[in-house]
Design a protein around this motif. Structure first.
Motif, PDB file in Angstrom:
ATOM      1  N   LYS A 271       0.972  -1.166   0.197  1.00 18.83           N
ATOM      2  CA  LYS A 271       0.137  -0.167  -0.091  1.00 18.83           C
ATOM      3  C   LYS A 271       0.491   1.168  -0.355  1.00 18.83           C
ATOM      4  CE  LYS A 271      -4.064  -1.814   2.120  1.00 18.83           C
ATOM      5  NZ  LYS A 271      -4.698  -1.991   3.522  1.00 18.83           N
ATOM      6  N   VAL A 272       1.623   1.351   0.723  1.00 20.33           N
ATOM      7  CA  VAL A 272       3.124   2.581   0.701  1.00 20.33           C
ATOM      8  C   VAL A 272       4.849   1.304   0.071  1.00 20.33           C
ATOM      9  CG1 VAL A 272       4.016   4.019   2.182  1.00 20.33           C
ATOM     10  CG2 VAL A 272       0.982   3.457   2.655  1.00 20.33           C
ATOM     11  N   TYR A 273       4.876   2.782  -0.610  1.00 24.01           N
ATOM     12  CA  TYR A 273       6.417   2.368  -0.346  1.00 24.01           C
ATOM     13  C   TYR A 273       7.060   3.492  -0.517  1.00 24.01           C
ATOM     14  CZ  TYR A 273      10.570   0.702  -3.263  1.00 24.01           C
ATOM     15  OH  TYR A 273      12.163   0.216  -3.205  1.00 24.01           O
ATOM     16  N   ILE A 274       8.413   3.368   0.769  1.00 23.45           N
ATOM     17  CA  ILE A 274       8.695   4.241   1.345  1.00 23.45           C
ATOM     18  C   ILE A 274      10.419   4.634   0.630  1.00 23.45           C
ATOM     19  CG2 ILE A 274       9.886   6.283   2.910  1.00 23.45           C
ATOM     20  CD1 ILE A 274       7.132   4.984   4.799  1.00 23.45           C
ATOM     21  N   GLY A 280      16.032   5.080  -9.714  1.00 17.17           N
ATOM     22  CA  GLY A 280      14.779   5.002 -10.169  1.00 17.17           C
ATOM     23  C   GLY A 280      15.067   4.307 -11.288  1.00 17.17           C
ATOM     24  N   ALA A 281      16.521   3.592 -11.534  1.00 14.09           N
ATOM     25  CA  ALA A 281      16.486   2.628 -12.704  1.00 14.09           C
ATOM     26  C   ALA A 281      14.861   1.593 -13.437  1.00 14.09           C
ATOM     27  CB  ALA A 281      17.537   2.006 -11.926  1.00 14.09           C
ATOM     28  N   ALA A 282      14.771   1.314 -14.283  1.00 10.77           N
ATOM     29  CA  ALA A 282      13.301   0.343 -15.287  1.00 10.77           C
ATOM     30  C   ALA A 282      13.811  -0.544 -13.706  1.00 10.77           C
ATOM     31  CB  ALA A 282      13.783   0.732 -16.209  1.00 10.77           C
ATOM     32  N   HIS A 283      15.072  -0.945 -14.143  1.00 13.52           N
ATOM     33  CA  HIS A 283      15.041  -2.031 -13.450  1.00 13.52           C
ATOM     34  C   HIS A 283      14.715  -2.788 -11.971  1.00 13.52           C
ATOM     35  CE1 HIS A 283      19.033  -3.027 -16.203  1.00 13.52           C
ATOM     36  NE2 HIS A 283      17.976  -4.442 -16.128  1.00 13.52           N
ATOM     37  N   HIS A 284      14.660  -1.909 -11.374  1.00  8.09           N
ATOM     38  CA  HIS A 284      14.305  -1.488  -9.675  1.00  8.09           C
ATOM     39  C   HIS A 284      12.548  -0.733 -10.401  1.00  8.09           C
ATOM     40  CE1 HIS A 284      13.905  -1.610  -5.712  1.00  8.09           C
ATOM     41  NE2 HIS A 284      12.493   0.264  -5.783  1.00  8.09           N
ATOM     42  N   THR A 285      12.445   0.055 -11.152  1.00  9.32           N
ATOM     43  CA  THR A 285      10.862   0.181 -10.938  1.00  9.32           C
ATOM     44  C   THR A 285       9.839  -0.460 -11.610  1.00  9.32           C
ATOM     45  OG1 THR A 285      11.475   1.771 -12.441  1.00  9.32           O
ATOM     46  CG2 THR A 285      11.540   3.334 -11.273  1.00  9.32           C
ATOM     47  N   CYS A 286       9.697  -1.002 -12.308  1.00  8.04           N
ATOM     48  CA  CYS A 286       9.111  -2.570 -13.099  1.00  8.04           C
ATOM     49  C   CYS A 286       9.046  -3.286 -11.876  1.00  8.04           C
ATOM     50  CB  CYS A 286       9.723  -2.922 -14.412  1.00  8.04           C
ATOM     51  SG  CYS A 286      11.342  -4.447 -13.656  1.00  8.04           S
ATOM     52  N   GLY A 287       9.665  -3.215 -10.629  1.00  8.17           N
ATOM     53  CA  GLY A 287       9.150  -4.312  -9.582  1.00  8.17           C
ATOM     54  C   GLY A 287       8.180  -2.918  -8.705  1.00  8.17           C
ATOM     55  N   ILE A 288       7.746  -2.322  -8.906  1.00  8.13           N
ATOM     56  CA  ILE A 288       6.839  -1.326  -7.623  1.00  8.13           C
ATOM     57  C   ILE A 288       6.022  -0.933  -8.742  1.00  8.13           C
ATOM     58  CG2 ILE A 288       8.630  -1.149  -5.985  1.00  8.13           C
ATOM     59  CD1 ILE A 288       8.652   2.151  -7.695  1.00  8.13           C
ATOM     60  N   LYS A 289       5.243  -1.550  -9.818  1.00 12.76           N
ATOM     61  CA  LYS A 289       4.762  -0.429 -10.533  1.00 12.76           C
ATOM     62  C   LYS A 289       3.266  -0.745 -10.515  1.00 12.76           C
ATOM     63  CE  LYS A 289       4.998  -3.950 -14.780  1.00 12.76           C
ATOM     64  NZ  LYS A 289       4.302  -4.855 -14.138  1.00 12.76           N
ATOM     65  N   ASP A 290       2.727  -1.451  -9.505  1.00  8.43           N
ATOM     66  CA  ASP A 290       1.674  -1.896  -8.531  1.00  8.43           C
ATOM     67  C   ASP A 290       1.582  -1.093  -6.902  1.00  8.43           C
ATOM     68  OD1 ASP A 290       0.678  -3.393 -10.694  1.00  8.43           O
ATOM     69  OD2 ASP A 290       0.916  -5.403 -10.445  1.00  8.43           O
ATOM     70  N   ALA A 291       2.607  -0.963  -6.688  1.00  7.70           N
ATOM     71  CA  ALA A 291       2.655  -0.201  -5.393  1.00  7.70           C
ATOM     72  C   ALA A 291       2.002   0.953  -5.203  1.00  7.70           C
ATOM     73  CB  ALA A 291       4.379   0.026  -5.063  1.00  7.70           C
ATOM     74  N   GLY A 292       1.060   1.017  -4.192  1.00  6.50           N
ATOM     75  CA  GLY A 292       0.245   2.701  -3.821  1.00  6.50           C
ATOM     76  C   GLY A 292       0.577   3.665  -4.387  1.00  6.50           C
ATOM     77  N   LEU A 293       0.979   4.691  -2.287  1.00  3.86           N
ATOM     78  CA  LEU A 293       1.340   5.419  -2.632  1.00  3.86           C
ATOM     79  C   LEU A 293       2.914   5.103  -2.353  1.00  3.86           C
ATOM     80  CD1 LEU A 293       0.765   8.642  -1.567  1.00  3.86           C
ATOM     81  CD2 LEU A 293       1.367   7.390   0.202  1.00  3.86           C
ATOM     82  N   ILE A 294       3.841   5.627  -3.171  1.00  2.54           N
ATOM     83  CA  ILE A 294       4.860   6.004  -2.995  1.00  2.54           C
ATOM     84  C   ILE A 294       5.375   7.245  -2.641  1.00  2.54           C
ATOM     85  CG2 ILE A 294       7.446   5.691  -4.955  1.00  2.54           C
ATOM     86  CD1 ILE A 294       5.429   3.839  -6.468  1.00  2.54           C
ATOM     87  N   ILE A 295       6.746   7.192  -2.066  1.00  2.00           N
ATOM     88  CA  ILE A 295       6.716   7.954  -1.002  1.00  2.00           C
ATOM     89  C   ILE A 295       8.749   8.275  -0.795  1.00  2.00           C
ATOM     90  CG2 ILE A 295       7.338   9.800   1.285  1.00  2.00           C
ATOM     91  CD1 ILE A 295       4.596   8.156   1.179  1.00  2.00           C
ATOM     92  N   SER A 296       9.133   8.730  -2.228  1.00  2.00           N
ATOM     93  CA  SER A 296      10.893   9.100  -2.087  1.00  2.00           C
ATOM     94  C   SER A 296      11.133   9.928  -2.030  1.00  2.00           C
ATOM     95  CB  SER A 296      10.606   8.593  -4.069  1.00  2.00           C
ATOM     96  OG  SER A 296      10.221   7.503  -4.634  1.00  2.00           O
ATOM     97  N   ILE A 297      12.802   9.770  -0.980  1.00  3.40           N
ATOM     98  CA  ILE A 297      13.593  10.821  -1.085  1.00  3.40           C
ATOM     99  C   ILE A 297      15.264  11.297  -1.513  1.00  3.40           C
ATOM    100  CG2 ILE A 297      15.272  11.539   1.542  1.00  3.40           C
ATOM    101  CD1 ILE A 297      13.128   9.559   3.681  1.00  3.40           C
TER     102      ILE A 297
END
Ligand SMILES: Cc1cc2nc3c(=O)[nH]c(=O)nc-3n(C[C@H](O)[C@H](O)[C@H](O)COP(=O)(O)OP(=O)(O)OC[C@H]3O[C@@H](n4cnc5c(N)ncnc54)[C@H](O)[C@@H]3O)c2cc1C
Length: 331
Positions: A271-274, A280-297
């Motif tokens: 539901k939340v990915y902090i 933010g390489a595509a190798h990583h972000t393709c694994g979070i495409k179904d995440a709910g709220l994304i909060i990035s620092i």
């Protein structure tokens, strides 16, 4: 027997179940089938001993045909025997496309089979579709995840791809039925030169990442193993888990590929990915495409991670996580 029109999915048996990854690939195969010839069928290939009982589940999740190879030599997975049997089954049924889950077993079996039947293999695809020429487009991140490459197999058949669990979706279970078909062949492995001495299953007390509702993710920007404990503390306070990128894993800040999110790790849907310190390489972000709220620092206001985030914090991550922990402890 076949004529290079069908889609074959390797149905991996894990203990008493068909791997979720294989069921997801049946879903993907039924979607690809709609983009192909109307005579295309989805074939599930089952290997093992006494595995016919899984056929109903495979029909229910989208297989038009279930072909099973039942042999005592396949009772325990070995790449030599499974590789030989699956290569022979593929040579007999001549599918147009072969899909294999990128599980630990699949990551070994797929290249073994591709080499035996002399065709190409696109590993860890993030997307599949059929182009206007009827070829399978196998989308794979390249150049450190900065580019998404379309891989085609224009000449050799079948076109073979592996996909990680969580990238595609399984169909709703239906009461579709069918009769499984037995395939027999002489299985040639390395015989007694390989012997299974013992099987030790690893146990983990961690909640699997793909079942966590809140994930605290960290990348190379976390800066060291001593800092990783801050992420672990925050994760335990929110009843969540920690996930990482490839560099954080390679540095030894966290253990096991199952903690890595992305094409060669796991796909997650919290539901939340902090997250912090992740470019933010595509190798990583393709694994979070179904995440709910994304909060990035991130210290870099132009980092690609911000393009997939709901909240972007341009800052050093450490003081933020430390004050968050203090606030949570105060209740
Ligand atoms: C075949 C293949 C498969 C791969 N599979 C995966 C995979 O499954 N998963 C995966 O994650 N990667 C995978 N990779 C690696 C991937 O391409 C990237 O290299 C990786 O995701 C980058 O990790 P990172 O964001 O942690 O590191 P970097 O790209 O180095 O980014 C670090 C970030 O931290 C920020 N930062 C630094 N210090 C701070 C601070 N104090 N506070 C806040 N921010 C800070 C920086 O601005 C930067 O944006 C794969 C690569 C290949 C070739």
């Amino acid at each position: 027997m076949g004529e290079e029109k069908d889609i074959l999915v390797f149905a991996e048996v894990q203990g008493n179940n068909i791997a979720t990854n294989s069921l997801e690939l049946l879903g993907e195969a039924t979607r690809l089938k709609l983009q192909l010839d109307q005579n295309t069928q989805v074939i599930a290939a089952l290997l093992g001993e006494n595995i016919e009982c899984f056929a109903d589940e495979l029909f229910g999740y989208g297989a038009d045909r279930v072909i099973y190879c039942n042999d005592s030599k396949l009772a325990v997975y070995r790449s030599d025997t499974y590789g030989d049997a699956l290569a022979k089954l593929i040579s007999e049924y001549k599918p147009l496309i072969v899909l294999i889950g990128a599980t630990y077993l699949g990551m070994e079996l797929a290249p073994t089979v591709a080499a035996k039947i002399k065709t190409g293999l696109a590993a860890h695809c993030t997307e599949l579709h059929i182009n206007k020429d009827g070829l399978l487009v196998q989308v794979v991140p390249a150049f450190g995840g900065k580019v998404l490459g379309d891989i085609l197999t224009p000449i050799h058949r079948p076109q073979m791809a592996t996909i990680k669990a969580g990238i595609t979706k399984k169909n709703e279970f239906s009461n579709k039925k069918g009769n499984p078909e037995l395939f027999t062949c002489e299985i040639n492995g390395f015989g007694d030169r390989i012997q299974i001495v013992s099987i030790n299953k690893s146990t983990s007390t961690r909640k699997p990442l793909n079942e966590s509702e809140c994930i605290i993710g960290g990348g190379f920007g976390i800066g060291g193993k001593e800092n990783w404990s801050i992420l672990e503390e925050l994760a335990s306070l929110v009843n969540g888990s920690t996930g990482c990128t490839r560099p954080a894993l390679d540095e030894g800040w966290t253990e096991g590929e199952h903690t890595m999110i992305g094409t060669s790790g796991v796909a997650v849907s919290p539901k939340v990915y902090i997250n912090a310190g992740i470019s933010g390489a595509a190798h990583h972000t393709c694994g979070i495409k179904d995440a709910g709220l994304i909060i990035s620092i991130n210290r870099d206001s132009n980092c690609p991670m911000f393009t997939v985030s709901d909240y972007k914090i341009v800052a050093d991550w450490k003081p933020i996580f430390i004050s968050l922990i203090e606030k949570l402890k105060q209740g």
